[in-house]
Design an enzyme around this catalytic site. Structure first.
Site, PDB file in Angstrom:
ATOM      1  N   LYS A 158       0.807  -1.234   0.000  1.00 11.49           N
ATOM      2  CA  LYS A 158       0.000   0.000   0.000  1.00 11.49           C
ATOM      3  C   LYS A 158       0.839   1.283   0.000  1.00 11.49           C
ATOM      4  O   LYS A 158       0.423   2.294  -0.539  1.00 11.49           O
ATOM      5  CB  LYS A 158      -0.954   0.006   1.196  1.00 11.49           C
TER       6      LYS A 158
ATOM      7  N   GLU B 266      -9.938   7.134   3.428  1.00 12.52           N
ATOM      8  CA  GLU B 266     -10.805   6.142   4.056  1.00 12.52           C
ATOM      9  C   GLU B 266      -9.940   4.970   4.500  1.00 12.52           C
ATOM     10  O   GLU B 266      -8.856   4.769   3.956  1.00 12.52           O
ATOM     11  CB  GLU B 266     -11.850   5.649   3.051  1.00 12.52           C
TER      12      GLU B 266
ATOM     13  N   SER C  19       1.661  -9.819  -1.056  1.00  9.74           N
ATOM     14  CA  SER C  19       1.266  -8.406  -0.883  1.00  9.74           C
ATOM     15  C   SER C  19       1.570  -7.832   0.496  1.00  9.74           C
ATOM     16  O   SER C  19       1.757  -6.627   0.629  1.00  9.74           O
ATOM     17  CB  SER C  19      -0.217  -8.240  -1.201  1.00  9.74           C
TER      18      SER C  19
HETATM   19  C1  LIG Z   1      -5.159  -3.989   1.576  1.00  4.29           C
HETATM   20  C2  LIG Z   1      -4.486  -5.261   1.277  1.00  4.29           C
HETATM   21  C3  LIG Z   1      -4.902  -6.098   0.206  1.00  4.29           C
HETATM   22  C4  LIG Z   1      -6.107  -5.829  -0.627  1.00  4.29           C
HETATM   23  O1  LIG Z   1      -6.087  -4.652  -1.372  1.00  4.29           O
HETATM   24  P1  LIG Z   1      -5.867  -4.636  -2.939  1.00  4.29           P
HETATM   25  O2  LIG Z   1      -6.196  -3.235  -3.317  1.00  4.29           O
HETATM   26  O3  LIG Z   1      -6.801  -5.627  -3.550  1.00  4.29           O
HETATM   27  O4  LIG Z   1      -4.460  -4.992  -3.180  1.00  4.29           O
HETATM   28  C5  LIG Z   1      -4.167  -7.255  -0.053  1.00  4.29           C
HETATM   29  N1  LIG Z   1      -3.104  -7.589   0.692  1.00  4.29           N
HETATM   30  C6  LIG Z   1      -2.687  -6.823   1.734  1.00  4.29           C
HETATM   31  C7  LIG Z   1      -1.500  -7.263   2.504  1.00  4.29           C
HETATM   32  C8  LIG Z   1      -3.365  -5.643   2.044  1.00  4.29           C
HETATM   33  O5  LIG Z   1      -2.927  -4.904   3.091  1.00  4.29           O
END
Ligand SMILES: *Cc1c(COP(=O)(O)O)cnc(C)c1O
Length: 396
Positions: A85, A107, A374
């Site tokens: 993020k 948000e 992610s």
């Molecule tokens: C917020 C988040 C997501 C989901 O958000 P996307 O916009 O779909 O990427 C996925 N993995 C992690 C670790 C997150 O913090």
């Protein structure tokens, strides 16, 4: 007909004052993209503040366990603040600064985007207010504290279901009231144009790095690239580098919650319909009467009733396919990755890990799956413990 950016998906379904604010952002974004000093500044902070580039890691133990394809991870979990993020919040806050704005609003659902935004706002000396559903604030006390420690003000939203969807509505309304000095920093590849394009742009670094790293390490393009999909920002960050590579299959993994047939899931692409939500034409999970449905997942980051318009488009044209993993499958995959590789992934990410293992089993050892890791799972430890306790209790 309104102009849409991704086939029939996208657009700006907002009242005129919001449209004006969006036009201002779009103009600034187009200018910034054409300015090499903006790009240089963005890259500077990615390197020195976020800690890029992060590695691609060959998960040999997990691959061997699956007994098929080789699984590689793009390590977004190693970024400052522990997920992808921050790439986007750095990019958007630099844009806000360029526009002469001094205040940031955003948000947040579980608080991950709120924390990433508060982090960037602190570093750039911007005043920061985060809107969060009152129910989410109760459920995520620790992230509320984190945001406050970073100097942000967290404002509870008490309308509707008191969750993420309502926080987005509130942030957009507040933005229009304060447009003079305030920038709205949206957290996923969703919302009215130009946000989905902007968020995609600021996450392109994921795919750029990963494509060259996997070519270097595996000596070829992967057979499959894969990522979990909430709003779809980490996924589109990875996918965009491979869209033109016809031999690369692209797979998004959503949250099936307690099961696709239980009504308690967040599988927008599998169970959703065309709808307008948060200012965009996309797909969304709807109730029998056509309202936006309450969605559910163990993972707060995947618990969103809509999806980025580009994903709806990629599914329509058959360039990407979307599947889903349940809470149970995600928790098991989280434990497996922890124990086989010493990496505790975020519960969001674990949805993709589950499907990677399943798909790998139907492939051969010379083939490659590249998964976007992610985020890291530190934030999820308590929730996983509670989940495992409940599962054990049920088994008796
Ligand atoms: C917020 C988040 C997501 C989901 O958000 P996307 O916009 O779909 O990427 C996925 N993995 C992690 C670790 C997150 O913090």
């Amino acid at each position: 007909m309104m102009k849409t950016q991704f086939g029939r998906y996208g657009g700006q379904f907002v009242p005129p004052p919001v449209l004006e604010a969006l036009n201002e952002v779009e103009a600034a974004f187009e200018q910034a993209k054409a300015d090499p000093t903006f790009e240089a500044e963005y890259r500077y902070y990615l390197k020195h503040f976020v800690g890029r580039e992060n590695p691609v890691y060959h998960a040999r133990n997990l691959s061997e366990y699956a007994g098929g394809a080789q699984i590689y991870f793009k390590r977004e979990d190693l970024n400052h603040t522990g997920a992808h993020k921050i790439n986007n919040t750095i990019g958007q806050i630099l844009l806000a600064k360029r526009m002469g704005k001094t205040k940031i609003i955003a948000e947040t659902g579980a608080g991950q985007h709120g924390v990433a935004t508060a982090t960037a706002a602190a570093m750039f000396g911007m005043e920061c207010e985060i809107f969060q559903g009152a129910l989410d604030m109760e459920r995520q006390r620790l992230n509320v504290f984190r945001m406050e420690m970073l100097g942000a003000k967290v404002t509870g939203v008490t309308r509707g279901t008191k969750t993420l969807s309502d926080a987005v509505d509130e942030a957009i309304e507040q933005w229009v009231e304060r447009i003079e000095d305030t920038f709205y920093l949206l957290g996923s590849a969703v919302g009215p144009h130009p946000y989905p394009e902007m968020v995609r742009y600021f996450h392109r670094v994921i795919g750029e790095e990963a494509r060259s790293q996997i070519l270097d390490q595996a000596g070829k393009l992967p057979e499959v690239v894969m990522a979990c999909v909430g709003g779809g920002s980490n996924a589109i960050g990875l996918f965009q580098a491979f869209l033109e590579d016809e031999t690369v299959e692209i797979v998004g993994v959503e949250a099936a919650g307690k099961g696709l047939d239980t009504g308690q899931h967040a599988a927008t692409m599998m169970k959703g319909q065309d709808a307008i939500i948060h200012g965009m034409q996309t797909r969304a999970v709807l109730t029998a009467t056509g309202e936006i449905a309450p969605v559910y997942s163990i993972s707060a980051g995947l618990d969103y009733p809509g999806v980025g318009p580009e994903h709806a488009y990629l599914q329509d044209i058959g360039r990407a396919r979307y599947v889903a993993a349940t809470d149970d499958q995600a928790v098991d995959a989280l434990l497996l990755l922890s124990q086989k590789e010493g990496i505790i992934p975020a519960i969001e990410t674990a949805h993709a890990v589950h499907y990677a293992i399943e798909l790998a089993q139907s492939m051969t050892p010379d083939q490659v799956i590249l998964v976007n890791l992610s985020g890291r799972g530190d934030k999820d430890v308590e929730a996983i413990q509670a989940y495992l306790d409940a599962r054990k209790a049920q088994a008796f």
